[in-house]
Design a protein around this motif. Structure first.
Motif, short mmCIF file in Angstrom:
data_model
loop_
_atom_site.label_atom_id
_atom_site.label_comp_id
_atom_site.label_asym_id
_atom_site.label_seq_id
_atom_site.Cartn_x
_atom_site.Cartn_y
_atom_site.Cartn_z
N GLY A 578 8.62 -37.45 -23.34
CA GLY A 578 8.47 -36.69 -22.11
C GLY A 578 7.08 -36.74 -21.50
N ARG A 579 6.15 -37.37 -22.18
CA ARG A 579 4.79 -37.45 -21.64
C ARG A 579 4.64 -38.66 -20.72
N GLU A 619 1.32 -51.14 -31.27
CA GLU A 619 1.59 -50.26 -32.42
C GLU A 619 1.04 -48.85 -32.23
N GLY A 620 -0.20 -48.74 -31.79
CA GLY A 620 -0.81 -47.42 -31.63
C GLY A 620 -0.09 -46.57 -30.60
N HIS A 625 3.67 -42.00 -29.28
CA HIS A 625 4.75 -41.47 -28.44
C HIS A 625 6.12 -41.56 -29.11
N GLY A 626 6.16 -41.90 -30.39
CA GLY A 626 7.43 -41.94 -31.11
C GLY A 626 8.39 -42.99 -30.60
N SER A 631 14.06 -48.02 -27.80
CA SER A 631 13.70 -46.89 -26.95
C SER A 631 13.58 -47.33 -25.50
N THR A 632 13.78 -46.37 -24.59
CA THR A 632 13.66 -46.66 -23.16
C THR A 632 12.40 -46.00 -22.61
N VAL A 633 11.64 -46.75 -21.85
CA VAL A 633 10.40 -46.25 -21.23
C VAL A 633 10.54 -46.38 -19.72
#
Length: 859
Positions: A578-579, A619-620, A625-626, A631-633
């Motif tokens: 959510g960030r 990686e970081g 952000h998990g 995952s979708t960004v």
């Protein structure tokens, strides 16, 4: 008054012995004052320049930077419609307004395709000739440009490249290449900032730089009499709305000055840091000078004590001598500092930035700071010798000069030195074992300071063993003369230790930086060998983006197997937690980039990141952000739409090239960013067909002949360019460190000169029993060599330890290879022997000229 008279008499009686210490103070103060005067003068110069060149109010496009430089990803300057000019002219309080066009994302060439850009890093500016520029430029030859086939150039660029009226000029921008002939030459009426400046007429500038007429990059507004800039800004902003950037003259000048000050601040504090190192080295010289003078005047001070002088008076007498030394050296240093500043201005002039001595700025704080710093450092350096002088008892009048030092004090100093050295070594160990570079850097800094102080304190203890070892290798071959030189160096370990420490500091820094620089080059080269799978890299060294015409030329080159384009897009990312992360970048490339750069992944396959609506993250970022594979960004492209991209790969952070990059395909980016907003390529990669590397290399260079702003490099060229960049930086640092080494050499000269005076009678006796002048001079030269080698051995060993520890921290950033530049280390060590020989020339010559009978008669 008696103390002052005694101090004055002693000071002038030993003025020759004080001279070298005064030179050390002079050099250190001069470097400080020269730095301050030079940077203050630069600030004054640019303040005047920006005040003159800034119009009362400037209107520019929203995308323009505060300093006015072009920032668009398409290689063109941000523009606004010509209608804005009419709206500005209607605003209340406007006397006049003029629209202009300029760009810094250009390359200008002569008829032979030679690049006319400054080699100093200053910008190349092409713009429309306007009234604002006429305030700072005077046409001294020919006329202003009129029509598409005319261009005007600044006089400095014309002189540097031997340009004259009628010469052909090519302006290469993102639009294409525009050809014109020089119609005029204009001379700066203010300081030339070092840029190469070319002028077209307004319509030609619009078409050559932007590709269309009816647009401006800036509108320069002049206020009516009685209207303030702030009020004019308010009126103009109200008239044109909030879609544009409006700045007063002060705001524009401040933004430009801030940009200059950021560069000047780095240079200023770096140079002051080296001046501080020179001061530190000078401290040892001054301590040595006063220690030896006090030892040589033991009987004299004992007599003063016997006839009633108190400890306090003797102490004050020595400190007063130090005060006189500090004041003399500092005052001369302030004057020399102004000379250094003028020299730096001349140096900048040779690089294209012509600074006028009429702008020379000597703030009252500069000489005050120089004198105070020089005096305080000198007095503090003389404090221990002065305290030692105060302890001399009246009974010393009955003993020979040069009484032995306090053995107990020596043991305490050695113990403290060993403890500090051990603590410094432990801090360096903690730095090397750190998991984060930021944490390790703190331990590294502390370890450097503690180990340096520890080595200085333990120097007399080390002198015995190291000098004997060096003597066995270097001096014994010279027979009895070599053994006498060794014993002279061992006679006073404290003095030898302090003299060697002065040289040790400079050489320790040289060794440390050499190890770090070599390791960086070796690590980057190793990464290139492991990661880069392409043959050629095409880019602009000035940061200019690669135009579609140049990309087409690359793709049409024969003998190539594949060509990969590489773009950088600005975006905001909203992650599954959510960030939203603003100001992120997406590196968009062709799918073949996965072959051109073999980046390691911790999850997924990087080739999958170039599938439609896909991407990779590093990686970081994924941990923060998990994010996992699948995952979708949400990616909100600047000047484009929002895309939902699936994460197909997570790249390792343990890399150097493209560290922290997030990848997607150009096809995916083009789906959400309009074609006219798609940025140009930052890089282009080309891979030759098997066995055709040499032919492809020649073909690429030939294909890009008309685009001199771009450089074609194979992997060998790229490695050499990297090595050259780091080498240039190191050479500049070594040049600054040379000041500290010069002061250290003065320390060796002073130590030898004073030791010759101290051993006058001894030298006379040796000459009387058969030692020749040649043997005497050789003995003193060998003593100097062994002291210099002692300092070099300690310094190089300490510096390599610091450098190896620093490389451990660099390894956390992906620079894994430790490389010791043995060639440099050995050359510096051998060079130290020649430094010792050079330092001994004058003392050896003076010793050889001594009259034997007078020397024997000396008490």
């Amino acid at each position: 008054m008696t103390v002052l008279k005694t101090s004055m008499r002693n000071f002038f009686a030993h003025k020759g012995r004080m001279a070298l210490s005064a030179v050390a103070v002079l050099l250190s103060v001069a470097f400080v004052c020269g730095t301050l005067v030079f940077t203050d003068t630069m600030n004054t110069t640019f303040d005047k320049l920006f005040a003159v060149t800034s119009s009362d109010v400037t209107v520019s496009a929203k995308g323009a930077s505060d300093t006015g430089e072009t920032t668009s990803g398409n290689g063109k300057p941000p523009v606004m419609p010509a209608s804005v000019l009419g709206e500005v002219r209607k605003a209340q309080g406007v006397k006049s307004a003029e629209g202009t066009v300029f760009s810094t994302s250009v390359t200008v060439v002569d008829a032979d395709k030679n690049n006319l850009s400054p080699k100093s890093g200053a910008p190349t500016i092409v713009g429309s000739w306007n009234g604002n520029d006429a305030r700072t430029m005077k046409i001294t030859s020919g006329a202003a440009p009129e029509g598409t086939d005319q261009i005007m150039v600044d006089a400095d660029t014309a002189d540097k490249h031997h340009l004259k009226l009628g010469d052909d000029i090519g302006v290469i921008s993102a639009v294409g290449t525009h050809s014109a002939k020089i119609s005029g030459i204009a001379t700066f009426t203010v300081t030339n900032p070092g840029a190469a400046i070319f002028y077209l007429d307004t319509r030609t500038a619009q078409e050559a730089l932007v590709g269309k007429a009816g647009v401006y990059t800036n509108v320069n507004v002049t206020a009516d009499s009685g209207v303030s800039d702030a009020q004019l800004k308010k009126n103009v902003a109200a008239g044109i709305g909030g879609a544009y950037k409006v700045q007063t003259a002060k705001e524009t000048a401040d933004a430009n000055q801030k940009d200059v000050e950021s560069f000047l601040s780095v240079m200023k504090y770096a140079m002051l840091g080296f001046a501080g190192i020179a001061f530190l080295v000078g401290i040892f010289l001054i301590i040595n000078t006063f220690s030896m003078l006090v030892a040589q005047r033991t009987r004299e001070i004992g007599l003063m004590r016997a006839i009633g002088s108190s400890r306090r008076q003797v102490n004050r007498s020595v400190l007063t001598e130090a005060l006189l030394l500090g004041v003399t050296g500092s005052v001369l240093g302030v004057g020399a500092g102004v000379g250094i500043a003028v020299g730096l201005m001349k140096l900048m002039g040779s690089m294209g930035m012509h600074l006028s001595t009429s702008d020379l700025t000597v703030a009252w704080t500069t000489p005050v700071a120089g004198v105070v710093l020089g005096v305080v450092v000198t007095i503090l350096s003389a404090y221990l010798p002065a305290r030692r002088a105060g302890k001399i008892s009246p009974m010393a009048a009955l003993r020979d000069a040069g009484a032995p030092a306090d053995a107990r004090a020596g043991r305490i100093r050695a113990l403290i030195g060993l403890l500090l050295t051990g603590a410094g070594g432990y801090c360096l160990y903690l730095a090397a074992a750190a998991d984060k570079a930021t944490d390790g850097s703190l331990w590294l800094g502390l370890g450097v300071v503690l180990s340096l102080i520890g080595f200085v304190a333990v120097g007399p203890l080390l002198a015995g063993g190291v000098v004997r070892a060096l003597g066995a290798v270097v001096l014994r071959i010279f027979g009895p003369v070599g053994r006498m030189a060794e014993r002279n160096a061992l006679r006073n370990p404290r003095r030898t230790g302090a003299t060697g420490a002065a040289l040790m500091i400079g050489l320790a820094l040289v060794a440390c930086l050499s190890v770090v620089g070599s390791s960086m080059v070796a690590s980057a080269t190793d990464q290139l060998d492991k990661s880069v799978g392409t043959d050629f890299i095409i880019q602009s060294d000035s940061g200019q983006l690669i135009t579609p015409q140049a990309v087409k030329a690359v793709k049409s080159t024969p003998d190539l197997e594949r060509v990969t384009e590489y773009k950088v897009l600005d975006a905001a990312l909203t992650t599954p937690d959510g960030r939203t992360s603003k100001n992120e970048t997406i590196n968009a490339a062709d799918p073949t980039y996965a072959q051109d750069l073999r980046t390691e992944t911790v999850a997924g396959d990087l080739a999958d990141a170039y599938r439609p609506d896909s991407m990779s993250v590093f990686e970081g970022f994924a941990k923060k952000h998990g994010i996992k594979v699948g995952s979708t960004v949400k990616v909100d492209f600047k000047d484009g739409r929002t895309a939902d991209l699936t994460v197909r790969a997570i790249t390792s952070d343990d890399v150097v090239i493209d560290k922290g990059a997030m990848y997607a395909s150009i096809t995916t980016a083009a789906k959400y960013v309009p074609a006219d907003s798609m940025p140009l390529d930052v890089l282009v990669f080309a891979t030759a067909k098997d066995g055709q590397e040499t032919a492809a290399y020649k073909s690429l260079k030939s294909a890009l002949h008309d685009y001199p702003q771009y450089t074609v490099r194979d992997q060998t060229d790229y490695k050499q360019a990297l090595k050259d960049q780091i080498g240039q930086l190191l050479n500049m640092i070594y040049g600054l460190l040379a000041l500290a080494i010069i002061v250290a050499v003065l320390g060796v000269v002073n130590t030898l000169a004073l030791s010759v005076v101290e051993r006058t009678r001894e030298i006379g006796l040796m000459r009387a029993i058969g030692l020749s002048r040649r043997q005497l001079r050789r003995m003193i030269r060998l003593e100097s060599v062994v002291i210099a080698l002692f300092g070099a051995l300690l310094g190089l060993g300490l510096g390599m330890g610091w450098g190896a520890t620093a490389q451990k921290l660099l390894a956390l950033e992906g620079l894994q290879v430790l490389e010791i530049p043995w060639g440099t280390i050995i050359a510096v060590f051998i060079g130290s022997a020649f430094v010792g020989l050079l330092a001994a020339l004058i003392p050896a010559f003076r010793a050889g000229r001594m009259n034997v009978l007078n020397a024997i008669a000396t008490e």
